[in-house]
Design a protein around this motif. Structure first.
Motif, PDB file in Angstrom:
ATOM      1  N   ASP A 108       0.809  -1.227   0.000  1.00  0.00           N
ATOM      2  CA  ASP A 108       0.000   0.000   0.000  1.00  0.00           C
ATOM      3  C   ASP A 108       0.839   1.273   0.000  1.00  0.00           C
ATOM      4  N   ASN A 109       2.152   1.142   0.203  1.00  0.00           N
ATOM      5  CA  ASN A 109       3.045   2.308   0.199  1.00  0.00           C
ATOM      6  C   ASN A 109       3.971   2.335  -1.014  1.00  0.00           C
ATOM      7  N   THR A 110       3.667   1.521  -2.034  1.00  0.00           N
ATOM      8  CA  THR A 110       4.478   1.497  -3.251  1.00  0.00           C
ATOM      9  C   THR A 110       4.565   2.893  -3.853  1.00  0.00           C
ATOM     10  N   GLY A 111       5.775   3.254  -4.259  1.00  0.00           N
ATOM     11  CA  GLY A 111       6.008   4.572  -4.855  1.00  0.00           C
ATOM     12  C   GLY A 111       6.676   5.540  -3.905  1.00  0.00           C
ATOM     13  N   LEU A 112       6.664   5.225  -2.627  1.00  0.00           N
ATOM     14  CA  LEU A 112       7.297   6.087  -1.631  1.00  0.00           C
ATOM     15  C   LEU A 112       8.719   5.595  -1.371  1.00  0.00           C
ATOM     16  N   ILE A 113       9.678   6.515  -1.453  1.00  0.00           N
ATOM     17  CA  ILE A 113      11.078   6.214  -1.138  1.00  0.00           C
ATOM     18  C   ILE A 113      11.582   7.325  -0.220  1.00  0.00           C
ATOM     19  N   VAL A 114      12.049   6.934   0.964  1.00  0.00           N
ATOM     20  CA  VAL A 114      12.458   7.885   1.991  1.00  0.00           C
ATOM     21  C   VAL A 114      13.871   7.544   2.474  1.00  0.00           C
ATOM     22  N   ALA A 115      14.703   8.569   2.658  1.00  0.00           N
ATOM     23  CA  ALA A 115      16.058   8.394   3.171  1.00  0.00           C
ATOM     24  C   ALA A 115      16.154   9.015   4.558  1.00  0.00           C
ATOM     25  N   GLU A 116      16.893   8.338   5.436  1.00  0.00           N
ATOM     26  CA  GLU A 116      17.152   8.853   6.775  1.00  0.00           C
ATOM     27  C   GLU A 116      18.647   8.850   7.025  1.00  0.00           C
TER      28      GLU A 116
END
Length: 157
Positions: A108-116
């Motif tokens: 359900d979160n496909t398409g989201l890419i987050v860096a920390e």
């Protein structure tokens, strides 16, 4: 036990060619109260249970306690979690003296890419790779506990 990190959106797939390691992660939440979250994570073949406190007003830091548990225990606890299991691949990328963790989400979160990037103090200077986009530190909808309840597929950009 205080975690200090900054969070960013990612603008390209270039980070994948720079990764020194990638790991599939499944995680769920036994509790998503804003004052404290309790997370269960299966990172590859290793389980973890994590308790996080409320974030500071700027979203830069919060209490974090984590302990390793067996894969069997993690799998059993994941079955008890609130609805909305997070599925992602984490890429570790060394940039200068820092390690960036880039999460590519699925389901359900496909398409989201987050860096920390984790820091030793809130004003620490770090090198920003060219694939690093808009900073989203402190924006709660990007917290994994929130993504489990309000996934990326439901957002209206």
């Amino acid at each position: 036990m205080i975690e200090i990190e900054r969070k960013f959106l990612v603008t390209s797939q270039q980070f994948k060619t720079e990764a020194i390691r990638k790991t599939r992660i499944k995680q769920g939440f036994l509790n998503t109260d804003k004052a404290r979250t309790v997370r269960v994570r299966l990172k590859g073949e290793i389980g973890f249970i994590t308790v996080k406190g409320a974030s500071t007003d700027d979203g830069l830091s919060r209490f974090e306690w984590e302990n390793e548990i067996s894969k069997t225990d993690a799998e059993a606890l994941l079955k008890l979690c609130e609805t909305g299991i997070i599925d992602k691949t984490r890429y570790d990328i060394e940039v200068g003296n820092h390690l960036f963790e880039v999460d590519e989400f699925f389901g359900d979160n496909t398409g989201l890419i987050v860096a920390e990037v984790e820091l030793s103090h809130p004003t620490e200077i770090f090198k920003k790779p060219n694939w690093l986009g808009k900073e989203v530190t402190g924006i709660t909808k990007y917290y994994n506990s929130e993504l489990s309840k309000n996934p990326f597929k439901n957002w209206n950009s």
